[in-house]
Design a protein around this motif. Structure first.
Motif, PDB file in Angstrom:
ATOM      1  N   PRO A   1      25.429  10.864 -23.224  1.00  0.00           N
ATOM      2  CA  PRO A   1      23.979  10.798 -23.048  1.00  0.00           C
ATOM      3  C   PRO A   1      23.221  11.997 -23.594  1.00  0.00           C
ATOM      4  O   PRO A   1      22.006  11.962 -23.695  1.00  0.00           O
ATOM      5  CB  PRO A   1      23.830  10.707 -21.525  1.00  0.00           C
ATOM      6  CG  PRO A   1      25.023  11.431 -20.993  1.00  0.00           C
ATOM      7  CD  PRO A   1      26.132  11.171 -21.977  1.00  0.00           C
ATOM      8  N   TYR A   2      23.908  13.087 -23.925  1.00  0.00           N
ATOM      9  CA  TYR A   2      23.234  14.259 -24.492  1.00  0.00           C
ATOM     10  C   TYR A   2      24.276  15.134 -25.177  1.00  0.00           C
ATOM     11  O   TYR A   2      25.484  15.001 -24.968  1.00  0.00           O
ATOM     12  CB  TYR A   2      22.490  15.074 -23.423  1.00  0.00           C
ATOM     13  CG  TYR A   2      23.399  15.668 -22.385  1.00  0.00           C
ATOM     14  CD1 TYR A   2      23.949  16.930 -22.535  1.00  0.00           C
ATOM     15  CD2 TYR A   2      23.733  14.948 -21.247  1.00  0.00           C
ATOM     16  CE1 TYR A   2      24.812  17.457 -21.602  1.00  0.00           C
ATOM     17  CE2 TYR A   2      24.594  15.467 -20.297  1.00  0.00           C
ATOM     18  CZ  TYR A   2      25.133  16.715 -20.475  1.00  0.00           C
ATOM     19  OH  TYR A   2      26.000  17.231 -19.546  1.00  0.00           O
TER      20      TYR A   2
ATOM     21  N   GLN B   1      10.089  12.718 -21.460  1.00  0.00           N
ATOM     22  CA  GLN B   1      10.936  12.243 -22.542  1.00  0.00           C
ATOM     23  C   GLN B   1      12.027  13.224 -22.924  1.00  0.00           C
ATOM     24  O   GLN B   1      12.937  12.871 -23.637  1.00  0.00           O
ATOM     25  CB  GLN B   1      10.094  11.944 -23.786  1.00  0.00           C
ATOM     26  CG  GLN B   1       9.244  10.706 -23.645  1.00  0.00           C
ATOM     27  CD  GLN B   1       8.666  10.291 -24.973  1.00  0.00           C
ATOM     28  OE1 GLN B   1       8.702  11.034 -25.935  1.00  0.00           O
ATOM     29  NE2 GLN B   1       8.145   9.079 -25.029  1.00  0.00           N
ATOM     30  N   ALA B   2      11.942  14.466 -22.471  1.00  0.00           N
ATOM     31  CA  ALA B   2      12.962  15.460 -22.820  1.00  0.00           C
ATOM     32  C   ALA B   2      13.523  16.067 -21.546  1.00  0.00           C
ATOM     33  O   ALA B   2      13.221  17.190 -21.197  1.00  0.00           O
ATOM     34  CB  ALA B   2      12.361  16.544 -23.707  1.00  0.00           C
ATOM     35  N   PRO B   3      14.328  15.308 -20.803  1.00  0.00           N
ATOM     36  CA  PRO B   3      14.803  15.771 -19.509  1.00  0.00           C
ATOM     37  C   PRO B   3      15.857  16.841 -19.635  1.00  0.00           C
ATOM     38  O   PRO B   3      16.456  17.027 -20.692  1.00  0.00           O
ATOM     39  CB  PRO B   3      15.420  14.507 -18.906  1.00  0.00           C
ATOM     40  CG  PRO B   3      15.927  13.766 -20.104  1.00  0.00           C
ATOM     41  CD  PRO B   3      14.898  14.013 -21.175  1.00  0.00           C
ATOM     42  N   GLY B   4      16.090  17.506 -18.521  1.00  0.00           N
ATOM     43  CA  GLY B   4      17.227  18.402 -18.449  1.00  0.00           C
ATOM     44  C   GLY B   4      18.493  17.585 -18.306  1.00  0.00           C
ATOM     45  O   GLY B   4      18.478  16.349 -18.278  1.00  0.00           O
ATOM     46  N   GLU B   5      19.588  18.276 -18.190  1.00  0.00           N
ATOM     47  CA  GLU B   5      20.888  17.620 -18.175  1.00  0.00           C
ATOM     48  C   GLU B   5      20.998  16.608 -17.044  1.00  0.00           C
ATOM     49  O   GLU B   5      21.435  15.474 -17.235  1.00  0.00           O
ATOM     50  CB  GLU B   5      21.969  18.695 -18.037  1.00  0.00           C
ATOM     51  CG  GLU B   5      23.380  18.168 -18.054  1.00  0.00           C
ATOM     52  CD  GLU B   5      24.371  19.308 -18.062  1.00  0.00           C
ATOM     53  OE1 GLU B   5      24.256  20.180 -18.930  1.00  0.00           O
ATOM     54  OE2 GLU B   5      25.245  19.330 -17.190  1.00  0.00           O
ATOM     55  N   GLU B   6      20.550  16.967 -15.857  1.00  0.00           N
ATOM     56  CA  GLU B   6      20.708  16.080 -14.720  1.00  0.00           C
ATOM     57  C   GLU B   6      19.844  14.831 -14.879  1.00  0.00           C
ATOM     58  O   GLU B   6      20.256  13.734 -14.528  1.00  0.00           O
ATOM     59  CB  GLU B   6      20.349  16.816 -13.427  1.00  0.00           C
ATOM     60  CG  GLU B   6      21.355  17.908 -13.068  1.00  0.00           C
ATOM     61  CD  GLU B   6      22.778  17.383 -12.991  1.00  0.00           C
ATOM     62  OE1 GLU B   6      23.686  18.045 -13.542  1.00  0.00           O
ATOM     63  OE2 GLU B   6      22.985  16.306 -12.397  1.00  0.00           O
ATOM     64  N   GLN B   7      18.621  15.002 -15.442  1.00  0.00           N
ATOM     65  CA  GLN B   7      17.783  13.843 -15.683  1.00  0.00           C
ATOM     66  C   GLN B   7      18.422  12.899 -16.691  1.00  0.00           C
ATOM     67  O   GLN B   7      18.375  11.687 -16.542  1.00  0.00           O
ATOM     68  CB  GLN B   7      16.412  14.271 -16.189  1.00  0.00           C
ATOM     69  CG  GLN B   7      15.474  14.773 -15.095  1.00  0.00           C
ATOM     70  CD  GLN B   7      14.165  15.186 -15.702  1.00  0.00           C
ATOM     71  OE1 GLN B   7      14.086  16.225 -16.343  1.00  0.00           O
ATOM     72  NE2 GLN B   7      13.144  14.384 -15.519  1.00  0.00           N
ATOM     73  N   ALA B   8      19.024  13.484 -17.721  1.00  0.00           N
ATOM     74  CA  ALA B   8      19.684  12.649 -18.730  1.00  0.00           C
ATOM     75  C   ALA B   8      20.798  11.827 -18.089  1.00  0.00           C
ATOM     76  O   ALA B   8      20.976  10.646 -18.394  1.00  0.00           O
ATOM     77  CB  ALA B   8      20.243  13.526 -19.864  1.00  0.00           C
TER      78      ALA B   8
ATOM     79  N   ARG C   1      19.667  17.194 -33.038  1.00  0.00           N
ATOM     80  CA  ARG C   1      20.062  15.839 -33.423  1.00  0.00           C
ATOM     81  C   ARG C   1      21.220  15.380 -32.549  1.00  0.00           C
ATOM     82  O   ARG C   1      21.919  16.183 -31.945  1.00  0.00           O
ATOM     83  CB  ARG C   1      20.451  15.773 -34.902  1.00  0.00           C
ATOM     84  CG  ARG C   1      21.679  16.565 -35.268  1.00  0.00           C
ATOM     85  CD  ARG C   1      22.076  16.313 -36.725  1.00  0.00           C
ATOM     86  NE  ARG C   1      20.980  16.596 -37.637  1.00  0.00           N
ATOM     87  CZ  ARG C   1      20.684  17.801 -38.089  1.00  0.00           C
ATOM     88  NH1 ARG C   1      21.396  18.849 -37.678  1.00  0.00           N
ATOM     89  NH2 ARG C   1      19.695  17.990 -38.921  1.00  0.00           N
ATOM     90  N   ALA C   2      21.407  14.071 -32.502  1.00  0.00           N
ATOM     91  CA  ALA C   2      22.492  13.492 -31.712  1.00  0.00           C
ATOM     92  C   ALA C   2      23.288  12.544 -32.586  1.00  0.00           C
ATOM     93  O   ALA C   2      22.721  11.767 -33.363  1.00  0.00           O
ATOM     94  CB  ALA C   2      21.927  12.745 -30.509  1.00  0.00           C
TER      95      ALA C   2
END
Length: 477
Positions: free
Chosen positions: A137-138, A462-469, A144-145
């Motif tokens: 997820p991140y 739209q640009a969450p931290g790790e936990e949100q992702a 880029r991903a």
């Protein structure tokens, strides 16, 4: 909490797989630590494209054993698939896992711990017919991903060991690709790179569904990101795909289309699936539909039996195609491939001379392509401040008074530029975002541009931290 450390060798697909393996460990309560630290588990994701890859893989395996002899040492990847017994004989290796078993690595580690004995989980990769799902997820890299859409290859080029290491094409289900792309876009990634062992072969194992159909579905995701295709063969670019590319607002104007040789007799010996005429026709039609398209490529020089005349044919063909960038490789014999047994191996000194000439040609072509963009506006995704960029970028611009305020990034044509950020704006707030710049000059590898405006901005939603992702990952699964 138990700890795990990773070391990855080889291609982007391996790096994607390692990220996915890490997610499986994390969900089971592990913490990641650096590879040179003491850890409870070490995972070495290996490469076997060349014998050098095998050697480096063995070095990293032994380094893990030396760092903590009590740890569980896991070896996976292409070298593990090709030579599992050879790896299992290395003192201290506890677990060897095949390429179609990576999602199950934590289960295998727990089996090793429970049974207190080494474990081999490597089967016949040619019988694998399901894509091994790994949720990513991140990524640690902000700009880029990568999104792995398929595994395996059906081509069996005579110089390549990869089908034996990765098996035949196994495509990721379209709904899973779209779901993963949506997660990544929601996590704030402005560029998603579709990658795989044979990316352009996506869908060969499906009925009536190919890469073009997937791109149409990805286009419908209503979030601000662009799509880059990591690589595609000329023989896979049909008119349907050209139509989709020409109509797309998300796919960038850059395609990496491997050539390998510009001489038909060499292409036949390589078992490539096109002629030089067919390849040139494809590029001509692509450029008609997509003006300014950046085409980058791979070239192998010194393939067995390559004569001086055939090399000159390749040299002339490459020059005529006007590539934006070349990746040049000397042919490296690989045991287990058909070409390993070919006669008329080209002497190393001849290879070196040909490589040098082809690299020089590539430099000229890259500069000529970049020069056509001077004075034009580009949309660049800022990768990093100049101070933390690679040596090439720092050598080019670190002497400038404004160097401390400069950012480096790529535009859609894969042009790499450096530009000064506006005063008062924190550099970190621009990293990973789309910036409009105007290109003002051509450099040896990193070009010069001036800032015009910031197009996208970090957004908490739209640009969450790790936990949100991770939470979004659970919501959309």
């Amino acid at each position: 909490m138990p700890t795990v450390a990773f070391h990855t060798l080889g291609c982007k697909v391996n790096f994607y797989d390692t990220e996915g393996i890490w997610q499986t460990f994390k969900r089971r309560g592990y913490t990641q630590v650096p590879f040179d630290s003491v850890a409870d588990v070490y995972v070495v994701n290996t490469c076997t494209v060349t014998h050098t890859g095998d050697r480096k893989s063995r070095q990293m395996i032994r380094r893990a054993v030396r760092t903590n002899s009590d740890a569980v040492v896991v070896v996976t990847g292409c070298y593990a698939q090709i030579a599992p017994d050879e790896i299992a004989r290395i003192q201290g290796v506890d677990l060897v896992v095949g390429n179609d078993q990576k999602s199950k690595i934590v289960d295998h580690v727990e089996a090793v711990l429970a049974e207190r004995k080494p474990y081999l989980a490597v089967g016949n990769i040619m019988k694998a017919n399901e894509f091994d799902e790994l949720d990513v997820p991140y990524f640690e890299e902000r700009s880029r991903a990568n999104l792995k859409i398929q595994d395996g290859c059906n081509n069996f080029c005579t110089f390549c060991i990869i089908p034996r290491a990765r098996g035949l094409i196994r495509s990721r289900k379209p709904e899973n690709v779209v779901q993963q792309a949506t997660k990544l876009a929601r996590a704030g990634y402005r560029e998603i790179v579709l990658t795989g062992i044979h990316t352009g072969g996506y869908g060969e194992d499906f009925e009536h569904y190919r890469l073009a159909d997937l791109l149409v579905e990805l286009e419908r995701i209503d979030l601000p990101f662009r799509i880059r295709i990591s690589s595609i063969e000329a023989s896979e670019i049909d008119h349907r795909l050209m139509d989709v590319l020409a109509a797309s607002n998300k796919v960038v104007p850059h395609l990496h289309i491997p050539l390998q040789a510009g001489s038909d007799p060499v292409l036949r010996r390589m078992h490539r699936h096109y002629t030089t005429a067919e390849y040139a026709d494809t590029l001509r039609e692509l450029r008609r539909r997509l003006p300014d398209l950046a085409v980058t490529t791979d070239v192998i020089v010194g393939f067995p039996g390559e004569t001086d005349e055939q090399f000159e044919e390749t040299y002339a063909f490459v020059r005529a195609q006007g590539y934006a960038q070349l990746h040049v490789f000397p042919y490296s014999p690989r045991r287990g491939t058909a070409a390993y047994k070919f006669k008329d191996q080209v002497p190393e000194d001849v290879k070196r001379e040909r490589v040098a000439r082809m690299i020089a040609l590539g430099d000229d072509l890259r500069q000529a392509y970049a020069a056509s963009f001077v004075g034009r506006d580009l949309e660049v995704i800022a990768e990093s401040p100049l101070a933390s960029a690679d040596d090439e970028a720092r050598r080019a611009y670190s002497h400038l008074p404004e160097a401390s305020r400069m950012l480096v990034g790529y535009d859609g044509h894969y042009l790499r530029v450096a530009f000064e950020a506006p005063s008062g704006v924190p550099l970190e707030s621009m990293v990973g975002e789309v910036i409009r710049v105007r290109m003002t000059g051509v450099g040896p590898g990193v070009h010069r541009a001036v800032f015009l405006e910031q197009v996208t901005f970090p957004d908490e939603e739209q640009a969450p931290g790790e936990e949100q992702a991770m939470e979004w990952g659970r919501m959309t699964s």
